[in-house]
Enzyme design. Structure first.
Site, short mmCIF file in Angstrom:
data_model
loop_
_atom_site.label_atom_id
_atom_site.label_comp_id
_atom_site.label_asym_id
_atom_site.label_seq_id
_atom_site.Cartn_x
_atom_site.Cartn_y
_atom_site.Cartn_z
N TYR A 52 15.10 47.87 17.93
CA TYR A 52 15.31 46.54 18.54
C TYR A 52 14.42 46.30 19.77
O TYR A 52 14.71 45.42 20.58
CB TYR A 52 16.77 46.37 18.94
CG TYR A 52 17.68 45.83 17.86
CD1 TYR A 52 17.33 44.69 17.12
CD2 TYR A 52 18.91 46.42 17.58
CE1 TYR A 52 18.18 44.17 16.14
CE2 TYR A 52 19.76 45.90 16.61
CZ TYR A 52 19.39 44.77 15.89
OH TYR A 52 20.24 44.25 14.95
N HIS A 118 21.60 42.41 9.40
CA HIS A 118 20.27 42.20 9.98
C HIS A 118 19.32 41.88 8.84
O HIS A 118 19.46 42.42 7.74
CB HIS A 118 19.77 43.48 10.69
CG HIS A 118 18.31 43.41 11.02
ND1 HIS A 118 17.83 42.81 12.16
CD2 HIS A 118 17.21 43.81 10.31
CE1 HIS A 118 16.49 42.87 12.15
NE2 HIS A 118 16.10 43.47 11.04
N GLU A 129 9.67 47.31 9.74
CA GLU A 129 11.07 47.74 9.70
C GLU A 129 11.34 48.62 8.48
O GLU A 129 12.13 49.56 8.58
CB GLU A 129 11.98 46.51 9.71
CG GLU A 129 11.91 45.76 11.04
CD GLU A 129 12.82 44.54 11.12
OE1 GLU A 129 12.87 43.91 12.18
OE2 GLU A 129 13.49 44.22 10.11
P1 IDP Z 1 18.86 37.66 14.07
O1 IDP Z 1 19.68 38.92 13.82
O2 IDP Z 1 19.49 36.45 13.48
O3 IDP Z 1 17.41 37.84 13.70
P2 IDP Z 1 17.99 37.95 16.85
O4 IDP Z 1 17.73 36.81 17.77
O5 IDP Z 1 16.81 38.70 16.31
O6 IDP Z 1 18.92 37.41 15.66
O7 IDP Z 1 18.94 38.96 17.63
C1 IDP Z 1 19.17 40.27 17.11
C2 IDP Z 1 20.64 40.55 17.20
O8 IDP Z 1 21.02 40.57 18.56
C3 IDP Z 1 21.55 39.50 16.56
O9 IDP Z 1 21.75 39.69 15.17
C4 IDP Z 1 22.83 39.67 17.33
O10 IDP Z 1 23.59 40.74 16.80
C5 IDP Z 1 22.34 40.06 18.71
N1 IDP Z 1 22.31 38.89 19.59
C6 IDP Z 1 21.43 37.86 19.55
N2 IDP Z 1 21.69 36.96 20.51
C7 IDP Z 1 22.76 37.44 21.18
C8 IDP Z 1 23.52 36.97 22.31
O11 IDP Z 1 23.26 35.91 22.85
N3 IDP Z 1 24.56 37.76 22.69
C9 IDP Z 1 24.89 38.93 22.08
N4 IDP Z 1 24.20 39.42 21.02
C10 IDP Z 1 23.17 38.68 20.58
MG MG Z 2 15.97 39.10 14.48
#
Ligand code: IDP
Ligand code: MG
Length: 136
Positions: A52, A118, A129
């Site tokens: 991540y 994910h 990935e």
């Molecule tokens: P995605 O999984 O839809 O691609 P990303 O923006 O890449 O979303 O964020 C990775 C992961 O981080 C998300 O799936 C979620 O679990 C976590 N996440 C994203 N935004 C937040 C937040 O505002 N608070 C807490 N966890 C978050």
């Molecule tokens: Mg993402």
């Protein structure tokens, strides 16, 4: 035009814990994404931090890494037509509250952090990935 791709999917700890592995896999298969490889593993917090890394400046980064390493996950290579975008569509929005009906996150997600799956967000990231989890 044909655009057969591979993408990385992860069933996160919240969904594994609730015995949703088969439910989620069946959504992919019904929607013409083939599961080419899959394995159930548990990763360390250090491995989660590496995976991540793009989120390292985010306020939720530490919790995210703790969470992904908190229990067993299932990592899969999905293959099919436009697999990267198709998987993202099947997953639904990051926050289950905003996810469309019948998406995986709408059906099973608990919260923005415990959102069950994910999926890679681009073909380039999918390659990175996949090689992170499936070294050959
Ligand atoms: P995605 O999984 O839809 O691609 P990303 O923006 O890449 O979303 O964020 C990775 C992961 O981080 C998300 O799936 C979620 O679990 C976590 N996440 C994203 N935004 C937040 C937040 O505002 N608070 C807490 N966890 C978050
Ligand atoms: Mg993402």
């Amino acid at each position: 035009m044909s655009n057969i791709e591979q993408t990385l999917s992860i069933i996160k700890p919240d969904a594994v814990e609730r015995n949703l592995i088969e439910n989620i896999k069946s959504i992919f298969v019904k929607n013409n994404l083939t599961i080419k490889e899959d394995k159930k593993i548990q990763i360390t917090k250090e491995e989660a931090a590496e995976f991540y890394k793009v989120h390292q400046s985010k306020p939720f980064y530490d919790d995210l890494c703790t969470y992904l390493s908190s229990g067993p996950i299932v990592v899969m290579i999905l293959e099919g037509q436009n697999a990267v975008a198709h998987n993202r569509k099947l997953m639904g929005a990051t926050d289950p509250k905003n996810a469309e009906e019948n998406t995986i996150r709408k059906l099973y997600g608990i919260s923005i952090d415990k959102n069950s799956v994910h999926g890679s967000d681009s073909a380039d990231n999918a390659k990175k990935e996949i090689s992170f989890f499936f070294k050959n």
